[in-house]
Design an enzyme around this catalytic site. Sequence first.
Site, PDB file in Angstrom:
ATOM      1  N   ASP A 328       0.810  -1.218   0.000  1.00 11.18           N
ATOM      2  CA  ASP A 328       0.000   0.000   0.000  1.00 11.18           C
ATOM      3  C   ASP A 328       0.851   1.278   0.000  1.00 11.18           C
ATOM      4  OD1 ASP A 328      -2.829   1.044   0.697  1.00 11.18           O
ATOM      5  OD2 ASP A 328      -1.618   1.967   2.268  1.00 11.18           O
ATOM      6  N   GLU A 394       1.405  -0.316  -4.851  1.00  9.89           N
ATOM      7  CA  GLU A 394       0.373   0.662  -5.204  1.00  9.89           C
ATOM      8  C   GLU A 394       0.966   2.069  -5.218  1.00  9.89           C
ATOM      9  OE1 GLU A 394      -3.656   2.783  -3.518  1.00  9.89           O
ATOM     10  OE2 GLU A 394      -1.805   2.612  -2.385  1.00  9.89           O
TER      11      GLU A 394
HETATM   12  C1  GLC Z   1      -4.214   3.136  -0.094  1.00  8.87           C
HETATM   13  C2  GLC Z   1      -5.471   2.320   0.061  1.00  8.87           C
HETATM   14  C3  GLC Z   1      -6.565   3.202   0.560  1.00  8.87           C
HETATM   15  C4  GLC Z   1      -6.168   3.763   1.893  1.00  8.87           C
HETATM   16  C5  GLC Z   1      -4.818   4.474   1.797  1.00  8.87           C
HETATM   17  C6  GLC Z   1      -4.251   4.743   3.140  1.00  8.87           C
HETATM   18  O1  GLC Z   1      -4.322   4.091  -1.072  1.00  8.87           O
HETATM   19  O2  GLC Z   1      -5.781   1.697  -1.144  1.00  8.87           O
HETATM   20  O3  GLC Z   1      -7.781   2.512   0.669  1.00  8.87           O
HETATM   21  O4  GLC Z   1      -7.133   4.659   2.347  1.00  8.87           O
HETATM   22  O5  GLC Z   1      -3.858   3.671   1.131  1.00  8.87           O
HETATM   23  O6  GLC Z   1      -3.792   3.583   3.743  1.00  8.87           O
END
Ligand code: GLC
Length: 659
Positions: A328, A394
């Site tokens: 993440d 991500e």
């Molecule tokens: C990422 C996740 C999202 C979350 C953020 C903070 O972007 O996909 O859902 O709110 O991280 O952890």
Amino acid sequence: MADNRALISEEDMGVDEDGEDVFLPTKMEEEQHKVSFTEKFSNKKSKRCIWFIVLGFGAAIFIILLGVAIAVTVEFTILKKDAQPPRDFNATTSAPATSVPQSTSKTTSTPSVSQATSQATAVTPTPSSMEWWKTTIIYQIYPRSYQDSDGDGNGDLVGIINRVGYVNSLGVKTIWLSPVFKSPQRDNGYDISNYTDIDPLFGNLADLTMLLNELHSKGMHLLLDFVPNHTSDEHPWFVESRQSMSSSKRDWYVWADGRNNGSSPPNNWIAVFGGSAWTKCNITGQYYLHQFSEFQPDLNYSNREVVLAIENVLQFWLNRGVDGFRIDAVAHLLEDPQLRDEPINPNHGQDCGTGCYDYLIHSYTRNYMGIHDVIRGWRKVLDCYPGDRFMVGEAYESVSTIMMYYGQDLDEFNFPFNFFLLTNNNWTGINVDNIVKKWLTNMPPGGWPNWVLGNHDNHRIASKAPQYLARALNVLLLTLPGTPTTYYGEEIMMTNVDVPDSQRQDLYGDRDKERTPMQWTSGPQAGFTNNSNPWLPIADNYTMVNVQVETNDKTSMLTLYRALAGLRTMPAFTNSGYTTVMNSTEVLAYVRQSGGSGQNFMVVVNFSVNHVTVDLSSAVGFPSSVQIYLSTTNHTGSVTLSQVSLDAGEALVFHSSIL
Ligand code: GLC
Ligand code: MG
């Protein structure tokens, strides 16, 4: 914070003044073109993991002493290239030995969509020697919304276990679970208070073990969502950190004095969720950094203890047999140690005021070079485990910046998520062709592509894109070169749900819309729960859009999805080749080739609302008349390539010979 963070300048990031990508990471290319990815990767891996081989030898000698017959069997298992990772030590039932997912024959695995589909039995399936993460579809499950097993209105792990058969029946071999760890659920699990335990909302560690065993017994894989940038403010590390300036965990988070005698934050940084990225703690009067909500304090990755503690967490799950991670918010791991103010973004929108994330250019809080050292450390951890352990990162970044997350030596993520289809809002043949080529031509040599249409942070594709195109976009997702990720429900064409304020769950965005319960049946609560009050409302369209109805409908999205998953097992779809035949405003046509076998496929998508007829006879390697292999409508039979007719939003797949 230590001064070991190098800032990537705008120029180095390959971004021009409009924020557009202007060049490829050429240094990376020069360095890499000499050695193939496979050679390089296996060399690195073998060097790093010599101790594994030594251990393997020791074990083999010991086994030989026990008897030649047993030794032969066990050694074969240890040395076999596709051996599965070790299973959980606490497993209640021993998992049957598994191998890399094998393709099944077309006749049994693929429901018939058209006459041509059922004729496809002669096609050779995917070679089993490829790494599993290259041939799989990744299926994202939002655990709270998939299947409730205990009647509390929340999906849970046992519910998911009960649905593994369904996921497998889609032709999907990998599940990514959004976070199931202990969490106060302020950001739906992306605020973790214990990285190595399961939240009671979802079950317990034994349930996770059961899920792993169930998946592995079917040759499937499990990815966990790993959230390294921040913890929950209720994590014991932070509770200890905030106690005093001299706390042993003080430097595990990013603390700083405020300006103006502490009355304003240390600098102008803005959180992704809006407002200052700093919150004052009254115990010491200092501020802590949070790039997301105030309940998600950022860990300090310039502190070596933090780096090691997080690597230990990865090892905890790898030891339990997990196959990999979706990682993440990786662009946010490190920030400028001097805490310099960020410049104002001259292109911020009119309604984007001083507390809005896009108000600033995030030159000091995103994509710091040091982040790549951290990720390389994770790669080393993963590579010291048998089997091909996998990680995907991500980050929503420009193309040149995102490519850096493959790693200079392909030693970071197996791939970073490719969000360029997900964020696209211009569905023309020419634009989609550009998006595809943007990734393929900028990817470092030896890199593996991937595609995503939706996730839990973005509105559902069937609601965002024109409705008439929704099916064709799944064809695109599943026929482009590389690994596709499907967000649960996309396979039945679930749409956004307007959640009334009184039932709102997401505190930081408008993301409830795409997180509503999976639609299984036409019965009460769509078969998601027997509780009349599910955590989020069920979509109104559930009596028509659900697994039960679509399973029995040969023309449904679900039937098409299964056919597409079957199609992906053909050699033409397992390499990274992509050749454009036509890219106009209305139509995109491309060929996927299988090399020597001559089993070539052509995919044609009509992005327009009009019926169109196109001449595709210029395609090399196709006869003048071809068979329709698959269609998003009811078209079947043969077609003359010089006159291909497509309905509005229709996608067709042709094969180069009559099968
Ligand atoms: C990422 C996740 C999202 C979350 C953020 C903070 O972007 O996909 O859902 O709110 O991280 O952890
Ligand atoms: Mg439940």
